[in-house]
Design an enzyme around this catalytic site. Structure first.
Site, PDB file in Angstrom:
ATOM      1  N   CYS A 154     -79.435  -2.117   4.619  1.00 54.12           N
ATOM      2  CA  CYS A 154     -79.705  -0.883   5.364  1.00 54.12           C
ATOM      3  C   CYS A 154     -80.750  -0.056   4.618  1.00 54.12           C
ATOM      4  O   CYS A 154     -81.904  -0.468   4.515  1.00 54.12           O
ATOM      5  CB  CYS A 154     -78.396  -0.129   5.583  1.00 54.12           C
ATOM      6  N   ASP A 211     -79.670  -4.565  17.227  1.00 57.28           N
ATOM      7  CA  ASP A 211     -79.774  -3.385  16.366  1.00 57.28           C
ATOM      8  C   ASP A 211     -80.673  -2.346  17.034  1.00 57.28           C
ATOM      9  O   ASP A 211     -81.895  -2.470  17.033  1.00 57.28           O
ATOM     10  CB  ASP A 211     -80.349  -3.796  15.012  1.00 57.28           C
ATOM     11  N   HIS A 243     -76.727  -3.663  13.941  1.00 56.68           N
ATOM     12  CA  HIS A 243     -77.024  -3.145  12.608  1.00 56.68           C
ATOM     13  C   HIS A 243     -75.789  -3.321  11.709  1.00 56.68           C
ATOM     14  O   HIS A 243     -74.661  -3.348  12.181  1.00 56.68           O
ATOM     15  CB  HIS A 243     -77.396  -1.665  12.695  1.00 56.68           C
TER      16      HIS A 243
END
Length: 275
Positions: A154, A211, A243
């Site tokens: 991330c 995502d 995600h």
């Protein structure tokens, strides 16, 4: 199905960032049997930076090093668990707390406030220097600086791309669902798509086709930039993943994609001489 030497079970929130919320039943815990795993500090730019390190116990030969770059939530239990998983594979894995000058991510109860009041204030230049000092520390504490890799998740996925354009000693990188484009600010003056032409290490990008925070057109733009630069890189998009698909402690976890991505990462490190 979970990674080797791990178990998935109902878990308390102890050790996880409060902004995470309720833990998923798929949360994985990796034990520290046959490992040396502990918190430590690294001197960097005149400060003592906290970090978490895990490595195999009883090995005298210098170990391949993996710098593990935190998610937005900091070096909480999930990131420490990833370090232990890498140590089980024979690596010295170390996760520095890269927000430590700006604040404590465990002080925030929700993601928007965490980002606005802490994460957005962390300069990329500071992060690059702190990662350099982490790599140097690892090389003096049982690691082999000639076999250095980085992986990030991330927030850390974006940083992994940038670090692969920063440190020429890096052997390989794996970037998990890190943003590729964005607004330029004083703290984030460029993004991976602008750094594609400067990569000095092979990069594996791992992304989810569902995502919404990283649209497919930005992945396409990164692929084009990598191709134009002749960079050694590969981007894998898992069509059924969103995600944070490797975050087993969250509802976003997509086990088939996470397991395949982990195996691809280890093979990537092997292919490019980290291990």
């Amino acid at each position: 199905m979970t990674p080797d030497d791990t178990t998935a079970s109902e878990t308390s929130c102890a050790g996880f960032a409060p902004a995470v919320g309720t833990l998923a039943s798929t949360t994985i815990h990796t034990d520290d049997v046959d490992l040396v795993a502990a918190r430590t500090t690294i001197t960097t730019q005149g400060k003592d930076m906290p970090a978490y390190m895990a490595r195999p116990a009883g090995q005298r030969e210098p170990l391949p090093i993996v710098l593990v770059i935190q998610e937005i939530f900091g070096v909480h239990e999930h990131i420490r668990d990833l370090c232990r998983r890498l140590a089980k594979q024979g690596y010295l894995a170390i996760a520095p707390e890269l927000y430590f000058r700006q604040g404590d991510p465990t002080a925030f109860d929700d993601v928007p406030t965490l980002f606005q009041q802490l994460v957005s204030k962390v300069p990329d230049s500071q992060v690059m220097a702190d990662l350099d000092h982490t790599a140097h520390w690892a090389g003096r504490h049982g690691g082999d600086s000639r076999r250095l890799a980085v992986t990030g998740f991330c927030w850390g996925g974006r940083i992994a791309w940038l670090y692969a354009a920063h440190n020429p000693q890096l052997k390989a990188a794996a970037a998990w669902y890190g943003k590729l484009v964005g607004d330029k600010t004083l703290t984030t003056p460029r993004h991976p798509v602008e750094a594609a032409s400067e990569l000095t290490a092979p990069v594996l990008g791992l992304y989810g086709g569902q995502d919404n925070s990283i649209p497919q057109d930005t992945i396409d733009a990164m692929r084009q930039a990598l191709s134009a630069a002749g960079a050694t890189a590969e981007i894998m998009v898992y069509p059924n993943a969103g995600h944070a698909f490797n975050a087993d402690y969250r509802a976003s976890y997509h086990a088939p994609s996470a397991i395949d991505g982990w195996r691809r990462m280890l093979a990537w490190f092997d292919q490019y001489g980290v291990k």
